[in-house]
Design a protein around this motif. Structure first.
Motif, PDB file in Angstrom:
ATOM      1  N   ARG A 129      36.443  35.500  20.339  1.00 34.56           N
ATOM      2  CA  ARG A 129      37.234  36.412  20.825  1.00 34.56           C
ATOM      3  C   ARG A 129      36.769  36.689  22.669  1.00 34.56           C
ATOM      4  N   ALA A 130      38.354  37.385  23.183  1.00 36.61           N
ATOM      5  CA  ALA A 130      37.981  37.515  24.846  1.00 36.61           C
ATOM      6  C   ALA A 130      37.414  39.075  24.938  1.00 36.61           C
ATOM      7  N   LEU A 131      37.280  39.302  25.707  1.00 31.48           N
ATOM      8  CA  LEU A 131      36.725  40.405  26.299  1.00 31.48           C
ATOM      9  C   LEU A 131      36.918  40.721  27.864  1.00 31.48           C
ATOM     10  N   ALA A 132      37.297  42.212  27.953  1.00 35.07           N
ATOM     11  CA  ALA A 132      37.713  42.022  29.023  1.00 35.07           C
ATOM     12  C   ALA A 132      36.464  43.324  30.172  1.00 35.07           C
ATOM     13  N   PHE A 133      36.104  42.889  31.291  1.00 33.51           N
ATOM     14  CA  PHE A 133      35.593  44.079  32.270  1.00 33.51           C
ATOM     15  C   PHE A 133      35.895  44.381  33.222  1.00 33.51           C
ATOM     16  N   VAL A 134      35.125  45.885  34.003  1.00 33.94           N
ATOM     17  CA  VAL A 134      35.679  45.727  35.005  1.00 33.94           C
ATOM     18  C   VAL A 134      34.341  46.653  36.096  1.00 33.94           C
ATOM     19  N   ASP A 135      34.749  46.264  37.245  1.00 37.04           N
ATOM     20  CA  ASP A 135      34.061  46.445  38.064  1.00 37.04           C
ATOM     21  C   ASP A 135      33.714  47.889  38.370  1.00 37.04           C
ATOM     22  N   ASP A 136      33.326  47.761  39.317  1.00 40.90           N
ATOM     23  CA  ASP A 136      32.625  49.167  40.271  1.00 40.90           C
ATOM     24  C   ASP A 136      33.903  49.227  41.409  1.00 40.90           C
ATOM     25  N   ASP A 137      34.585  48.595  41.517  1.00 38.12           N
ATOM     26  CA  ASP A 137      36.173  48.143  42.825  1.00 38.12           C
ATOM     27  C   ASP A 137      37.572  48.458  41.851  1.00 38.12           C
ATOM     28  N   ASP A 138      36.970  48.866  40.736  1.00 39.06           N
ATOM     29  CA  ASP A 138      38.251  49.066  39.684  1.00 39.06           C
ATOM     30  C   ASP A 138      38.950  47.612  39.593  1.00 39.06           C
ATOM     31  N   VAL A 139      38.446  46.476  39.477  1.00 47.10           N
ATOM     32  CA  VAL A 139      38.825  45.133  39.410  1.00 47.10           C
ATOM     33  C   VAL A 139      38.464  44.803  37.402  1.00 47.10           C
ATOM     34  N   VAL A 140      39.483  44.041  37.095  1.00 45.84           N
ATOM     35  CA  VAL A 140      39.455  43.954  35.747  1.00 45.84           C
ATOM     36  C   VAL A 140      39.284  42.868  36.042  1.00 45.84           C
ATOM     37  N   HIS A 141      38.348  41.742  34.967  1.00 42.23           N
ATOM     38  CA  HIS A 141      37.949  40.862  35.163  1.00 42.23           C
ATOM     39  C   HIS A 141      37.777  40.539  33.279  1.00 42.23           C
ATOM     40  N   ASP A 142      39.173  38.938  33.126  1.00 38.18           N
ATOM     41  CA  ASP A 142      38.522  38.557  31.785  1.00 38.18           C
ATOM     42  C   ASP A 142      37.830  37.350  31.516  1.00 38.18           C
ATOM     43  N   ALA A 143      36.716  37.431  30.717  1.00 36.98           N
ATOM     44  CA  ALA A 143      35.800  36.542  29.945  1.00 36.98           C
ATOM     45  C   ALA A 143      36.222  35.716  28.545  1.00 36.98           C
ATOM     46  N   ALA A 144      36.799  34.709  28.942  1.00 37.76           N
ATOM     47  CA  ALA A 144      36.978  33.853  27.511  1.00 37.76           C
ATOM     48  C   ALA A 144      35.752  33.432  27.523  1.00 37.76           C
ATOM     49  N   PRO A 145      35.818  33.247  26.052  1.00 39.97           N
ATOM     50  CA  PRO A 145      34.337  31.970  25.446  1.00 39.97           C
ATOM     51  C   PRO A 145      34.040  31.478  26.448  1.00 39.97           C
ATOM     52  N   SER A 146      33.205  30.635  26.351  1.00 38.52           N
ATOM     53  CA  SER A 146      32.661  30.249  27.560  1.00 38.52           C
ATOM     54  C   SER A 146      31.280  29.347  27.586  1.00 38.52           C
ATOM     55  N   ARG A 147      30.926  28.122  27.737  1.00 38.97           N
ATOM     56  CA  ARG A 147      29.253  28.574  27.990  1.00 38.97           C
ATOM     57  C   ARG A 147      28.783  29.521  29.367  1.00 38.97           C
ATOM     58  N   VAL A 148      27.457  29.731  28.659  1.00 40.40           N
ATOM     59  CA  VAL A 148      26.775  30.128  29.705  1.00 40.40           C
ATOM     60  C   VAL A 148      25.734  29.279  30.200  1.00 40.40           C
ATOM     61  N   ALA A 149      25.517  29.697  31.622  1.00 39.18           N
ATOM     62  CA  ALA A 149      24.810  29.473  32.567  1.00 39.18           C
ATOM     63  C   ALA A 149      23.555  29.571  33.108  1.00 39.18           C
ATOM     64  N   PRO A 150      22.788  28.451  33.306  1.00 38.33           N
ATOM     65  CA  PRO A 150      21.343  29.406  33.417  1.00 38.33           C
ATOM     66  C   PRO A 150      20.909  29.715  34.540  1.00 38.33           C
ATOM     67  N   GLY A 151      19.692  30.442  34.980  1.00 43.29           N
ATOM     68  CA  GLY A 151      19.372  31.705  35.930  1.00 43.29           C
ATOM     69  C   GLY A 151      19.698  33.086  36.110  1.00 43.29           C
ATOM     70  N   ILE A 152      20.727  33.621  34.640  1.00 44.28           N
ATOM     71  CA  ILE A 152      21.258  34.294  35.443  1.00 44.28           C
ATOM     72  C   ILE A 152      20.534  35.354  34.418  1.00 44.28           C
ATOM     73  N   ARG A 153      20.701  36.621  34.665  1.00 44.08           N
ATOM     74  CA  ARG A 153      19.985  37.869  33.919  1.00 44.08           C
ATOM     75  C   ARG A 153      20.501  39.057  33.673  1.00 44.08           C
ATOM     76  N   ALA A 154      20.686  39.496  32.740  1.00 45.58           N
ATOM     77  CA  ALA A 154      21.539  40.106  32.045  1.00 45.58           C
ATOM     78  C   ALA A 154      21.037  42.317  32.058  1.00 45.58           C
ATOM     79  N   ALA A 155      21.526  43.408  31.846  1.00 41.01           N
ATOM     80  CA  ALA A 155      20.955  44.054  31.323  1.00 41.01           C
ATOM     81  C   ALA A 155      21.808  45.315  31.454  1.00 41.01           C
ATOM     82  N   THR A 156      21.861  46.574  30.357  1.00 39.52           N
ATOM     83  CA  THR A 156      22.541  47.363  29.989  1.00 39.52           C
ATOM     84  C   THR A 156      22.153  48.556  31.124  1.00 39.52           C
ATOM     85  N   ASP A 157      22.882  49.454  31.087  1.00 40.22           N
ATOM     86  CA  ASP A 157      22.369  50.738  31.935  1.00 40.22           C
ATOM     87  C   ASP A 157      22.456  51.726  30.537  1.00 40.22           C
TER      88      ASP A 157
END
Length: 653
Positions: free
Chosen positions: A505-533
């Motif tokens: 499934r493709a997902l979409a995200f919006v950033d704090d500048d109100d810009v929408v980004h599409d996130a298609a299935p892809s490989r993830v890369a090293p060195g990234i951290r993520a957290a949910t607020d």
């Protein structure tokens, strides 16, 4: 000053109270622990669970969150010292570090103030008096005058005689707070009003001094130390030229290539200034030189305390300056200054958004991972709360190498490996500075940072979007999940080269500048951290950058498209909104007044920074807040309508 060479010496104190918070409190505690001295800290309600409270041997609550009711309460600090048997009080920097009142209260209570004499504090703590004092001792100063006791008309007359541009600054205090640049007579009155307001709030004294503004100044300071036996030494100079709004951003030691003769003049003038007040303890004498003619030096002020940037001096001298403070406060004698070795550069990490004009950022730190291989002095850890009550600096990263180019590269690499999730930071901007050609070449002046503004953030990268998408699909974004840091590969149990997203499934995200980004299935890369607020936003970090993304489902995307179409057809939004959470410190217009686009409406202060909210367009203004109100980010503070009859109703307050 190697500690192993004095292992047989008695401890200068058995208990020291640290009258401060954050990274400087933790820094002092480290030295006290190494020396076997019991540490006591004070804390406000906002800092009850702060790292410095946990790391000290003892901690005493001294009041609620506002600094004026806690860290600036001299009686409470003295009471805490008495109750815990502290022999000395280390004030750190900021707060009461240059307080004559605290020094006098210590003397009356038989407690050692780990700082200079009250006379030195009185003279050097007042910029106007310090200026007059050092002139009599032969120290060169910038042309200017003391505005204390002068009317605005008299100030305007004196300012005209000195010549524009001028720098208006509070006579008390420091850190760039309240400073205003005045390019001509027409803007002098508003600058005086703003500087007085900030000075009164920050230092309890609205006296001002005005000085000629040097066009391409470099800000260079000298670390001095004095003992009670009459010895004063200089421990080299620090380059503090990279500033924004008179607040230092990066510092280094030694300076970036000033002539040897100028360096000697700086050191000699600094020692002379310190000797003029029989200085005891750590102090910093600050100077300006002209980047285009660096043969003259001009004294601007002396800070009678340890400085934020003291680590770069420690790294090139091999000294522990906090230990040195303790020794001279206990009456011990200074030894000659050591020879400087190598080059050290420090970057200050602030909780702020460079993309939004460096507005402060508050929130809970979901994940903090400092870089390895360099020195890091931090106020935060994972789980810390960053509030609007105190300074926005949350950490310092210090790199040291044999030469300046190597140190600068190492600093940039360290910043790329620094992870802060949960609050916005200036790390990406610091990396921009590290790579700027003028910074690399050492062609510095205090206006350099302004030439890089406005700072535009890079869009969310594919690897960041892939990480956010993986995190949503595998970790979820339920509200209330405060802490969920994920090293994606480790949780997935695979290698980075092999890991692919199992969900198509493709997902979409919006950033704090109100810009929408599409996130298609892809490989993830090293060195990234993520957290949910707590609100379900996903924070991701890569290469020192961090951003917050909010997941969007199909229905939310459709509603956004409809709303965007309606907004495009509508008139300009009438609300003027708060750009950051903070306190309303001034309302500049009367309710119902006619205003023009860009007119000042309200001033909001947070983290010792004042921001002006202006009218979005011409019309009649309806003020929605009052002085002293606390406001949220994006909260309407005024409504400007083209027709007064359409002003906001009481319910919109």
């Amino acid at each position: 000053m190697n500690s192993t060479e004095r292992s047989s010496e008695p401890k200068p104190f058995h208990t020291v109270l640290v009258a401060n918070r954050g990274e400087i409190a933790r820094r002092v505690i480290r030295t006290l622990r190494r020396l076997g001295i019991r540490s006591v800290v004070v804390y406000s309600d906002a800092d009850a669970s702060a790292p410095h409270v946990r790391e000290a041997d003892d901690a005493v609550r001294i009041g609620p969150a506002p600094a004026s009711e806690s860290y600036l309460d001299i009686d409470a600090v003295i009471a805490a010292a008495r109750a815990t048997g502290a022999q000395g009080i280390h004030p750190g920097y900021g707060f009461l570090s240059e307080s004559v009142g605290l020094a006098e209260a210590c003397a009356e209570s038989g407690i050692v103030f780990i700082g200079p004499s009250t006379e030195a504090l009185q003279i050097m703590g007042d910029k106007a008096r310090a200026r007059e004092h050092v002139v009599r001792s032969g120290v060169p100063v910038v042309p200017g005058f003391d505005a204390r006791g002068l009317s605005d008309a008299e100030i305007a007359e004196e300012a005209g005689a000195v010549g524009f541009p001028l720098l208006v600054k509070p006579s008390a205090g420091g850190g760039g707070k309240g400073m205003e640049v005045v390019t001509g007579a027409s803007s002098l009155a508003s600058a005086l009003a703003s500087a007085r307001r900030v000075a009164a709030a920050a230092f309890g004294d609205d006296a001002l001094i005005l000085e000629r503004l040097i066009r391409r100044p470099r800000h260079i300071e000298v670390q001095v130390f004095g003992d009670s036996h009459g010895t004063v030494i200089a421990l080299g100079e620090r380059e503090c030229t990279l500033q924004r709004r008179h607040q230092k951003v990066m510092e280094e030691a030694p300076s970036a290539g000033i002539p040897d003769a100028t360096r000697q003049r700086l050191l000699d003038a600094a020692v002379l200034a310190a000797q003029s007040v029989s200085y005891v303890g750590a102090g910093t004498v600050e100077f300006l030189i002209d980047a285009d003619a660096p043969d003259e030096v001009f004294f601007i002020e002396m800070n009678t305390r340890l400085q934020v940037e003291h680590p770069v001096t420690e790294e090139v001298t091999g000294l522990d300056l906090v230990e040195l403070q303790l020794r001279v406060a206990a009456g011990l004698t200074l030894t000659p200054a050591p020879r400087l070795r190598g080059h050290a550069i420090e970057a200050r990490i602030y909780a702020e958004s460079p993309e939004r004009g460096f507005l402060p950022s508050t929130g809970r730190v979901l994940l903090f991972e400092p870089p390895t291989g360099v020195r890091v002095d931090a106020a935060i850890e994972t789980g810390s709360d960053v509030t609007g009550h105190y300074d926005p600096m949350i950490a310092k990263v210090i790199a040291v190498a044999d030469d300046r180019p190597t140190a600068l590269r190492q600093l940039d690499d360290a910043l790329s490996r620094t992870v802060v999730l949960g609050v916005e930071t200036n790390i990406a901007f610091l990396r921009r500075l590290c790579g700027d050609l003028r910074v690399v070449e050492g062609d510095l002046d205090t206006g350099l940072i302004d030439t890089l503004l406005p700072f535009a953030a890079e869009p969310a990268s594919e690897r960041m979007l892939a990480a956010a998408r993986w995190h949503v699909l595998h970790e979820g974004t339920q509200t209330g999940r405060i802490l969920s840091p994920v090293e994606l590969a480790g949780r997935a149990g695979g290698t980075w080269s092999e890991l692919t997203d199992p969900d198509a499934r493709a997902l979409a995200f919006v950033d704090d500048d109100d810009v929408v980004h599409d996130a298609a299935p892809s490989r993830v890369a090293p060195g990234i951290r993520a957290a949910t607020d707590a609100d379900g936003g996903v924070w991701v970090s890569a290469d020192g950058r961090s951003l917050r993304l909010r997941p969007l489902d199909r229905r939310q995307r459709m509603l956004r498209r409809l709303a965007a179409r309606d907004i495009a057809a509508a008139a300009t939004e009438p609300e003027a909104r708060a750009p950051m959470p903070g306190s309303v410190v001034a309302v500049h217009v009367a309710d119902g007044a006619e205003v023009r686009a860009g007119d000042a409406l309200v001033s909001i202060e947070a983290m010792k920074m004042e921001h002006l909210v202006v009218a979005p367009h011409d019309g009649a203004v309806h003020v929605l807040v009052a002085t002293g109100d606390q406001v949220r980010r994006d909260q309407p503070v005024a409504r400007v309508t083209t027709n007064p009859a359409h002003g906001a109703t009481e319910e919109s307050r």
